[in-house]
Scaffold this active site. Sequence first.
Site, PDB file in Angstrom:
ATOM      1  N   LYS A  56       0.811  -1.225   0.000  1.00 14.69           N
ATOM      2  CA  LYS A  56       0.000   0.000   0.000  1.00 14.69           C
ATOM      3  C   LYS A  56       0.842   1.273   0.000  1.00 14.69           C
ATOM      4  CE  LYS A  56      -3.780  -0.284  -0.387  1.00 14.69           C
ATOM      5  NZ  LYS A  56      -4.473  -0.530  -1.701  1.00 14.69           N
ATOM      6  N   LYS A 118       6.809  -7.986  -9.375  1.00 13.20           N
ATOM      7  CA  LYS A 118       6.483  -7.190  -8.183  1.00 13.20           C
ATOM      8  C   LYS A 118       6.766  -7.988  -6.920  1.00 13.20           C
ATOM      9  CE  LYS A 118       2.245  -6.416  -5.589  1.00 13.20           C
ATOM     10  NZ  LYS A 118       0.785  -6.276  -5.608  1.00 13.20           N
ATOM     11  N   THR A 119       7.211  -7.282  -5.878  1.00  7.37           N
ATOM     12  CA  THR A 119       7.381  -7.928  -4.569  1.00  7.37           C
ATOM     13  C   THR A 119       7.148  -6.928  -3.442  1.00  7.37           C
ATOM     14  OG1 THR A 119       8.855  -9.261  -3.199  1.00  7.37           O
ATOM     15  CG2 THR A 119       9.877  -7.459  -4.379  1.00  7.37           C
ATOM     16  N   HIS A 120       6.713  -7.448  -2.300  1.00  4.25           N
ATOM     17  CA  HIS A 120       6.656  -6.647  -1.074  1.00  4.25           C
ATOM     18  C   HIS A 120       7.698  -7.143  -0.071  1.00  4.25           C
ATOM     19  CE1 HIS A 120       3.216  -4.440  -2.336  1.00  4.25           C
ATOM     20  NE2 HIS A 120       2.313  -5.369  -2.128  1.00  4.25           N
ATOM     21  N   SER A 150      -3.787   3.285   4.967  1.00  6.33           N
ATOM     22  CA  SER A 150      -4.146   2.566   3.743  1.00  6.33           C
ATOM     23  C   SER A 150      -4.106   1.054   3.965  1.00  6.33           C
ATOM     24  CB  SER A 150      -3.181   2.965   2.626  1.00  6.33           C
ATOM     25  OG  SER A 150      -3.589   2.407   1.411  1.00  6.33           O
ATOM     26  N   THR A 239      -2.167   7.386 -15.981  1.00  4.96           N
ATOM     27  CA  THR A 239      -1.802   6.795 -14.685  1.00  4.96           C
ATOM     28  C   THR A 239      -2.274   7.669 -13.525  1.00  4.96           C
ATOM     29  OG1 THR A 239       0.387   7.829 -14.763  1.00  4.96           O
ATOM     30  CG2 THR A 239       0.214   5.581 -15.616  1.00  4.96           C
ATOM     31  N   SER A 240      -3.165   8.619 -13.820  1.00  7.49           N
ATOM     32  CA  SER A 240      -3.738   9.444 -12.745  1.00  7.49           C
ATOM     33  C   SER A 240      -4.679   8.570 -11.913  1.00  7.49           C
ATOM     34  CB  SER A 240      -4.511  10.627 -13.331  1.00  7.49           C
ATOM     35  OG  SER A 240      -5.662  10.161 -14.021  1.00  7.49           O
ATOM     36  N   MET A 244      -7.089   5.488 -13.264  1.00  9.26           N
ATOM     37  CA  MET A 244      -6.772   4.118 -12.807  1.00  9.26           C
ATOM     38  C   MET A 244      -7.891   3.522 -11.956  1.00  9.26           C
ATOM     39  SD  MET A 244      -2.695   3.979 -12.024  1.00  9.26           S
ATOM     40  CE  MET A 244      -2.853   2.374 -11.229  1.00  9.26           C
ATOM     41  N   PHE A 267     -10.198  -1.038  -3.493  1.00  8.19           N
ATOM     42  CA  PHE A 267      -8.747  -1.274  -3.521  1.00  8.19           C
ATOM     43  C   PHE A 267      -8.035   0.065  -3.719  1.00  8.19           C
ATOM     44  CE2 PHE A 267      -4.819  -1.888  -5.963  1.00  8.19           C
ATOM     45  CZ  PHE A 267      -4.138  -2.745  -5.123  1.00  8.19           C
ATOM     46  N   ARG A 269      -8.506   3.545  -2.913  1.00  5.49           N
ATOM     47  CA  ARG A 269      -9.406   4.232  -1.981  1.00  5.49           C
ATOM     48  C   ARG A 269      -9.359   5.753  -2.138  1.00  5.49           C
ATOM     49  NH1 ARG A 269      -9.402   5.825   3.405  1.00  5.49           N
ATOM     50  NH2 ARG A 269      -7.132   5.771   3.305  1.00  5.49           N
ATOM     51  N   LYS A 270      -8.232   6.361  -1.758  1.00  7.84           N
ATOM     52  CA  LYS A 270      -8.135   7.825  -1.842  1.00  7.84           C
ATOM     53  C   LYS A 270      -6.903   8.289  -2.598  1.00  7.84           C
ATOM     54  CE  LYS A 270     -10.617   9.331   2.332  1.00  7.84           C
ATOM     55  NZ  LYS A 270     -10.449  10.042   3.609  1.00  7.84           N
TER      56      LYS A 270
END
Length: 307
Positions: A56, A118-120, A150, A239-240, A244, A267, A269-270
């Site tokens: 997030k 991708k990875t976290h 978030s 990509t704004s 999106m 998903f 949110r803000k």
Amino acid sequence: MALDKMEDLSLNPVVSRAKLMEMEGVAVTQPIYSSYDKVRKFKARPDDLLIATYAKAGTTWTQEIVDMIQQNGDVEKCRRDTTYRRHPFLEWNIQEPPSLRYSGLELADAMPSPRTIKTHLPVQLVPPSFWEQNCKVIYVARNAKDNLVSYYHFHKMNKGLPDPGTWEEFVEKFMTGKVVWGSWYDHVKGWWKAKDKHRILYLFYEDMKENPKQEIKKIVKFLEKDMNEELINKILYNTSFEIMKENPMANYTKEFQGVMDHSISPFMRKGVVGDWKNYFTVAQNEKFDEDYKKKMADTSLVFRTEL
């Protein structure tokens, strides 16, 4: 993840909450824990690009920017599939129920080069082959307070994660690193240190919000691409957050029904800086700041919590 009920699974499979396990001092879900040996042995290729973040922190946004750059601004090509199929989520794996099965590892292995992955994972748990192959990495960091808010909402809507408990409880869990992917503090600091040794572009979510065009240009340069202003503006627009949020290939509404409940919280949110002010009490904020100072005393990293 196991099934709780058997009725109507094809339409809306019911998923039980993930359990938290510890792996080398880092909290992860049980499915990540059980498949990590395979993840560690993952064979990176020299032209792989890794997008790494704490959960997030602007991951999907960055993925979309990168894809738009790689596809030379071709919007249709960027909608060829969902984000999590275009860019395999390396350590994420769902086996049950079969209708939701997802293995980032298998997707990545089967994908032709060049791959974006991708990875976290915190830096110390990233498969060594990424460093051996001298791969490029884009890391995005977001200020702790907004990241926490978030992540709390994401836990509420995503059954692939453990139950967050109350807001008060989740703040404690976040501060002590007892959340999936471990301590935010260790995560951002570990990657910050690693940038001195590896090809890592370290970006800040707040900079991306304040001047997205400038940050897009940094990514373009890092990826050694040549793009004119018109193309950059096209990427900027597509990509704004507003665009999106309506894009089913990026907003996670197309798959994982039964795992993600967008009626609880979308998903996307803000996507703002400073939303933490709507959640932290004065007392919580003071306690958090004090703890933050101690944990961040050993780094040159500086974050902005408002713009």
